[in-house]
Design a protein around this motif. Structure first.
Motif, PDB file in Angstrom:
ATOM      1  N   ARG A 352      61.400 -24.458  -1.655  1.00 19.39           N
ATOM      2  CA  ARG A 352      60.692 -24.606  -2.927  1.00 19.39           C
ATOM      3  C   ARG A 352      59.929 -25.916  -2.997  1.00 19.39           C
ATOM      4  NH1 ARG A 352      65.225 -21.489  -4.675  1.00 19.39           N
ATOM      5  NH2 ARG A 352      66.561 -23.302  -4.903  1.00 19.39           N
ATOM      6  N   LEU A 353      60.464 -26.964  -2.366  1.00 23.99           N
ATOM      7  CA  LEU A 353      59.735 -28.239  -2.307  1.00 23.99           C
ATOM      8  C   LEU A 353      58.432 -28.080  -1.533  1.00 23.99           C
ATOM      9  CD1 LEU A 353      62.587 -30.815  -1.501  1.00 23.99           C
ATOM     10  CD2 LEU A 353      61.679 -30.186  -3.726  1.00 23.99           C
ATOM     11  N   ILE A 354      58.483 -27.310  -0.459  1.00 26.69           N
ATOM     12  CA  ILE A 354      57.287 -27.082   0.355  1.00 26.69           C
ATOM     13  C   ILE A 354      56.231 -26.331  -0.445  1.00 26.69           C
ATOM     14  CG2 ILE A 354      56.395 -25.889   2.400  1.00 26.69           C
ATOM     15  CD1 ILE A 354      59.138 -26.321   3.703  1.00 26.69           C
ATOM     16  N   GLU A 355      56.673 -25.352  -1.195  1.00 23.05           N
ATOM     17  CA  GLU A 355      55.755 -24.426  -1.850  1.00 23.05           C
ATOM     18  C   GLU A 355      55.234 -24.918  -3.186  1.00 23.05           C
ATOM     19  OE1 GLU A 355      58.168 -20.878  -1.792  1.00 23.05           O
ATOM     20  OE2 GLU A 355      58.465 -21.166   0.376  1.00 23.05           O
ATOM     21  N   ASN A 356      55.905 -25.904  -3.787  1.00 24.04           N
ATOM     22  CA  ASN A 356      55.477 -26.399  -5.089  1.00 24.04           C
ATOM     23  C   ASN A 356      55.730 -27.904  -5.152  1.00 24.04           C
ATOM     24  OD1 ASN A 356      54.980 -27.027  -7.756  1.00 24.04           O
ATOM     25  ND2 ASN A 356      56.235 -25.370  -8.599  1.00 24.04           N
ATOM     26  N   SER A 357      54.670 -28.666  -5.146  1.00 26.82           N
ATOM     27  CA  SER A 357      54.801 -30.131  -5.135  1.00 26.82           C
ATOM     28  C   SER A 357      55.432 -30.670  -6.407  1.00 26.82           C
ATOM     29  CB  SER A 357      53.433 -30.779  -4.930  1.00 26.82           C
ATOM     30  OG  SER A 357      52.541 -30.398  -5.975  1.00 26.82           O
ATOM     31  N   ASN A 358      55.490 -29.843  -7.459  1.00 23.84           N
ATOM     32  CA  ASN A 358      56.105 -30.285  -8.714  1.00 23.84           C
ATOM     33  C   ASN A 358      57.614 -30.065  -8.736  1.00 23.84           C
ATOM     34  OD1 ASN A 358      53.653 -31.097  -9.926  1.00 23.84           O
ATOM     35  ND2 ASN A 358      53.178 -28.961 -10.441  1.00 23.84           N
ATOM     36  N   GLU A 359      58.130 -29.345  -7.745  1.00 20.83           N
ATOM     37  CA  GLU A 359      59.572 -29.134  -7.660  1.00 20.83           C
ATOM     38  C   GLU A 359      60.285 -30.442  -7.294  1.00 20.83           C
ATOM     39  OE1 GLU A 359      61.832 -26.751  -7.984  1.00 20.83           O
ATOM     40  OE2 GLU A 359      60.588 -24.989  -8.428  1.00 20.83           O
ATOM     41  N   ARG A 360      61.472 -30.640  -7.899  1.00 17.53           N
ATOM     42  CA  ARG A 360      62.284 -31.800  -7.551  1.00 17.53           C
ATOM     43  C   ARG A 360      63.429 -31.424  -6.627  1.00 17.53           C
ATOM     44  NH1 ARG A 360      63.132 -36.372  -9.781  1.00 17.53           N
ATOM     45  NH2 ARG A 360      65.355 -35.986 -10.040  1.00 17.53           N
ATOM     46  N   GLY A 361      63.956 -30.221  -6.813  1.00 12.79           N
ATOM     47  CA  GLY A 361      65.124 -29.822  -6.051  1.00 12.79           C
ATOM     48  C   GLY A 361      66.395 -30.277  -6.740  1.00 12.79           C
ATOM     49  N   LEU A 362      67.500 -29.642  -6.408  1.00 11.39           N
ATOM     50  CA  LEU A 362      68.783 -30.012  -7.009  1.00 11.39           C
ATOM     51  C   LEU A 362      69.212 -31.392  -6.533  1.00 11.39           C
ATOM     52  CD1 LEU A 362      71.283 -29.196  -8.687  1.00 11.39           C
ATOM     53  CD2 LEU A 362      72.256 -28.299  -6.562  1.00 11.39           C
ATOM     54  N   VAL A 363      69.245 -31.594  -5.219  1.00 14.34           N
ATOM     55  CA  VAL A 363      69.563 -32.909  -4.636  1.00 14.34           C
ATOM     56  C   VAL A 363      68.257 -33.481  -4.117  1.00 14.34           C
ATOM     57  CG1 VAL A 363      70.879 -34.150  -2.888  1.00 14.34           C
ATOM     58  CG2 VAL A 363      71.888 -32.162  -4.020  1.00 14.34           C
ATOM     59  N   THR A 364      67.780 -34.510  -4.788  1.00 18.38           N
ATOM     60  CA  THR A 364      66.473 -35.062  -4.460  1.00 18.38           C
ATOM     61  C   THR A 364      66.561 -36.065  -3.317  1.00 18.38           C
ATOM     62  OG1 THR A 364      66.624 -36.944  -5.970  1.00 18.38           O
ATOM     63  CG2 THR A 364      65.867 -34.840  -6.904  1.00 18.38           C
ATOM     64  N   LEU A 365      65.406 -36.415  -2.787  1.00 20.24           N
ATOM     65  CA  LEU A 365      65.359 -37.450  -1.762  1.00 20.24           C
ATOM     66  C   LEU A 365      65.803 -38.786  -2.346  1.00 20.24           C
ATOM     67  CD1 LEU A 365      64.731 -37.896   1.181  1.00 20.24           C
ATOM     68  CD2 LEU A 365      62.330 -38.243   0.592  1.00 20.24           C
ATOM     69  N   GLN A 366      65.501 -39.018  -3.616  1.00 21.74           N
ATOM     70  CA  GLN A 366      65.948 -40.247  -4.272  1.00 21.74           C
ATOM     71  C   GLN A 366      67.472 -40.282  -4.367  1.00 21.74           C
ATOM     72  OE1 GLN A 366      63.275 -38.332  -5.341  1.00 21.74           O
ATOM     73  NE2 GLN A 366      61.999 -39.850  -4.267  1.00 21.74           N
ATOM     74  N   ASP A 367      68.087 -39.117  -4.588  1.00 28.02           N
ATOM     75  CA  ASP A 367      69.553 -39.041  -4.569  1.00 28.02           C
ATOM     76  C   ASP A 367      70.091 -39.456  -3.200  1.00 28.02           C
ATOM     77  OD1 ASP A 367      70.114 -38.112  -7.185  1.00 28.02           O
ATOM     78  OD2 ASP A 367      69.648 -36.052  -6.608  1.00 28.02           O
ATOM     79  N   ALA A 368      69.494 -38.905  -2.152  1.00 30.50           N
ATOM     80  CA  ALA A 368      69.962 -39.205  -0.793  1.00 30.50           C
ATOM     81  C   ALA A 368      69.817 -40.683  -0.476  1.00 30.50           C
ATOM     82  CB  ALA A 368      69.185 -38.367   0.218  1.00 30.50           C
ATOM     83  N   ILE A 369      68.730 -41.290  -0.933  1.00 26.79           N
ATOM     84  CA  ILE A 369      68.532 -42.724  -0.724  1.00 26.79           C
ATOM     85  C   ILE A 369      69.602 -43.518  -1.465  1.00 26.79           C
ATOM     86  CG2 ILE A 369      66.981 -44.664  -1.207  1.00 26.79           C
ATOM     87  CD1 ILE A 369      64.638 -42.660  -0.765  1.00 26.79           C
ATOM     88  N   ALA A 370      69.903 -43.117  -2.708  1.00 26.67           N
ATOM     89  CA  ALA A 370      70.932 -43.811  -3.488  1.00 26.67           C
ATOM     90  C   ALA A 370      72.308 -43.656  -2.852  1.00 26.67           C
ATOM     91  CB  ALA A 370      70.945 -43.277  -4.921  1.00 26.67           C
ATOM     92  N   ASP A 371      72.612 -42.474  -2.334  1.00 24.26           N
ATOM     93  CA  ASP A 371      73.895 -42.243  -1.657  1.00 24.26           C
ATOM     94  C   ASP A 371      74.033 -43.145  -0.433  1.00 24.26           C
ATOM     95  OD1 ASP A 371      74.348 -40.184  -3.495  1.00 24.26           O
ATOM     96  OD2 ASP A 371      73.490 -38.670  -2.155  1.00 24.26           O
ATOM     97  N   LEU A 372      72.963 -43.217   0.347  1.00 18.65           N
ATOM     98  CA  LEU A 372      72.991 -44.030   1.558  1.00 18.65           C
ATOM     99  C   LEU A 372      73.088 -45.512   1.228  1.00 18.65           C
ATOM    100  CD1 LEU A 372      72.918 -44.232   4.576  1.00 18.65           C
ATOM    101  CD2 LEU A 372      70.450 -43.803   4.542  1.00 18.65           C
ATOM    102  N   ALA A 373      72.379 -45.955   0.194  1.00 25.89           N
ATOM    103  CA  ALA A 373      72.472 -47.355  -0.225  1.00 25.89           C
ATOM    104  C   ALA A 373      73.894 -47.687  -0.670  1.00 25.89           C
ATOM    105  CB  ALA A 373      71.474 -47.624  -1.356  1.00 25.89           C
ATOM    106  N   LEU A 374      74.538 -46.752  -1.357  1.00 29.35           N
ATOM    107  CA  LEU A 374      75.907 -46.970  -1.796  1.00 29.35           C
ATOM    108  C   LEU A 374      76.858 -47.025  -0.611  1.00 29.35           C
ATOM    109  CD1 LEU A 374      77.819 -47.284  -4.164  1.00 29.35           C
ATOM    110  CD2 LEU A 374      77.799 -44.794  -4.457  1.00 29.35           C
ATOM    111  N   ALA A 375      76.656 -46.148   0.357  1.00 24.77           N
ATOM    112  CA  ALA A 375      77.484 -46.170   1.566  1.00 24.77           C
ATOM    113  C   ALA A 375      77.320 -47.480   2.317  1.00 24.77           C
ATOM    114  CB  ALA A 375      77.114 -44.990   2.461  1.00 24.77           C
ATOM    115  N   GLU A 376      76.087 -47.964   2.387  1.00 25.49           N
ATOM    116  CA  GLU A 376      75.853 -49.266   3.028  1.00 25.49           C
ATOM    117  C   GLU A 376      76.600 -50.374   2.308  1.00 25.49           C
ATOM    118  OE1 GLU A 376      71.805 -50.328   4.779  1.00 25.49           O
ATOM    119  OE2 GLU A 376      71.290 -48.869   3.213  1.00 25.49           O
TER     120      GLU A 376
END
Length: 388
Positions: A352-376
């Protein structure tokens, strides 16, 4: 909504997870395994066989020894990277530069800075980039979120995550923190993503790691103060990769509230227990919510939970409303089927992200960045020694 497109997918990295993913996604109309990259013929063949067991008429799959060879194949639309973590950032960068959409196995890089840089590159290239964090796509995980959000057992006071896993074989890249990042980065991000979703962003964080006599750090943990809706919640996360291969693994969330307790069992959650003091209205709402949990694996499972929760919309009970004891457990079956279902849900969300640039998705890339920053932030800079 199911994707109406069929994508030529290349999987780079031919380990056990790539094999699982090829089989799990094979039934999706949007997924066509076009190419596999891996260092040995045997590993590539296992991935291809897993796909062909579900799609026996699919035809040949291209094989490459090096990930870079797959990435530059002009017929590949999506690159799924299932390599060790230290290769995530450089290979994702290369794939994005080649105009590919990229789905990264967690953590997506060894640092949040590297993942953020690839996020910016993906935006410039107008390509989809996501990290394969799957636990929030599970209906029991979503049910816990709804129980917490609607305060059906009162406010959350404290929570803990205990994850006891089998010890990884000696010499595996998992133990080389230059390649894996360590347990909290390589593995813990899954659970930080759930914790952030349930309890709010991290206001404070600290971690520890215990070093065994062989130099590995198989026991790690973190204590995080999450803050959401003005309430601070201490949460303790523990991961131990120490279990004997013959012993059962266990993953257990324990959430304590002002009027009860919620427990969730399983790395792929398979059992949810709820107990406490509730009003009769709250008991009816919880029964309706738990009744809505699908019993059969489905990539649309959390949509069913959300729809049920939205229909309930419980009003806040009076503080003097009489309360009764409540206790209920929901047990699912077919663990492998549910693992496949949440992997499918993550892939469809990515489409859905590929097909619609307005889609955010359930788990966003910003979420993944925040998770990784927290793990660090929680990865211990100094170790304590312990006898093995």
């Amino acid at each position: 909504m199911i994707s109406s497109f069929r994508y030529h997918v290349g999987i780079a990295g031919a380990g056990a997870f790539a094999e699982f993913l090829a089989g799990a996604l094979a039934s999706l109309p949007s997924f066509h395994l076009f190419a596999v990259a891996g260092r040995t013929d045997a590993k590539r063949q296992r991935v291809i066989d897993a796909y062909h067991r579900r799609q026996p008429q699919a035809g040949d799959v291209r094989e490459y020894r090096e990930a870079e060879e797959l990435i530059v194949d002009p017929h590949v639309d999506i690159v799924i990277l299932t390599t060790p973590p230290h290769l995530h950032a450089p290979l994702a960068k290369r794939a994005l530069e080649e105009g590919k959409h990229v789905l990264l196995e967690k953590p997506g890089g060894l640092t949040a800075e590297a993942l953020r840089a690839n996020s910016q590159l993906a935006a410039r290239q107008n390509r989809a980039l996501a990290v394969n964090l799957v636990l929030r796509y599970h209906p029991l995980t979503e049910t816990v979120k709804q129980l917490i959000r609607r305060a059906l057992l009162g406010a959350v006071d404290y929570a803990s995550l205990h994850n006891a896993a089998h010890r990884v074989a000696e010499g595996h890249w998992f133990w080389d923190e230059r390649r894996s990042g360590g347990i909290l980065i390589e593995h813990g991000v899954h659970f930080f993503e759930v914790g952030r979703d349930w309890f709010g962003e991290a206001a404070e964080a600290r971690g520890f790691a215990l070093t065994d006599s062989d130099g590995t750090r198989p026991r790690v943990g973190a204590t995080i103060i999450h803050e959401g809706n003005g309430r601070r919640v201490p949460v303790h996360y523990y991961h131990g990769f120490t279990m004997d291969p013959a012993a059962p693994e266990s993953t257990h969330w324990d959430v304590h509230t002002t009027r009860g307790r919620i427990t969730l069992d399983g790395w792929i959650p398979m059992q949810l227990s709820v107990s406490g003091l509730v009003s009769t209205d709250e008991a009816a709402h919880m029964d309706a919510l738990l009744d809505a949990i699908p019993k059969q694996p489905s990539s649309r499972a959390i949509e069913q939970i959300r729809q049920a929760a939205d229909r309930l919309l419980p009003s806040v009970p009076r503080s003097d409303a009489p309360r009764i004891p409540y206790e209920r457990t929901v047990v699912l079956s077919d663990r492998h089927g549910w693992y496949e279902a949440i992997a499918q849900a993550r892939f469809l969300d990515f489409c859905r992200l590929i097909e619609n640039s307005n889609e955010r998705g359930l788990v966003t890339l910003q979420d993944a960045i925040a998770d990784l920053a927290l793990a660090e932030a929680c990865t211990a800079a100094e170790t304590s020694s312990s006898a093995r």
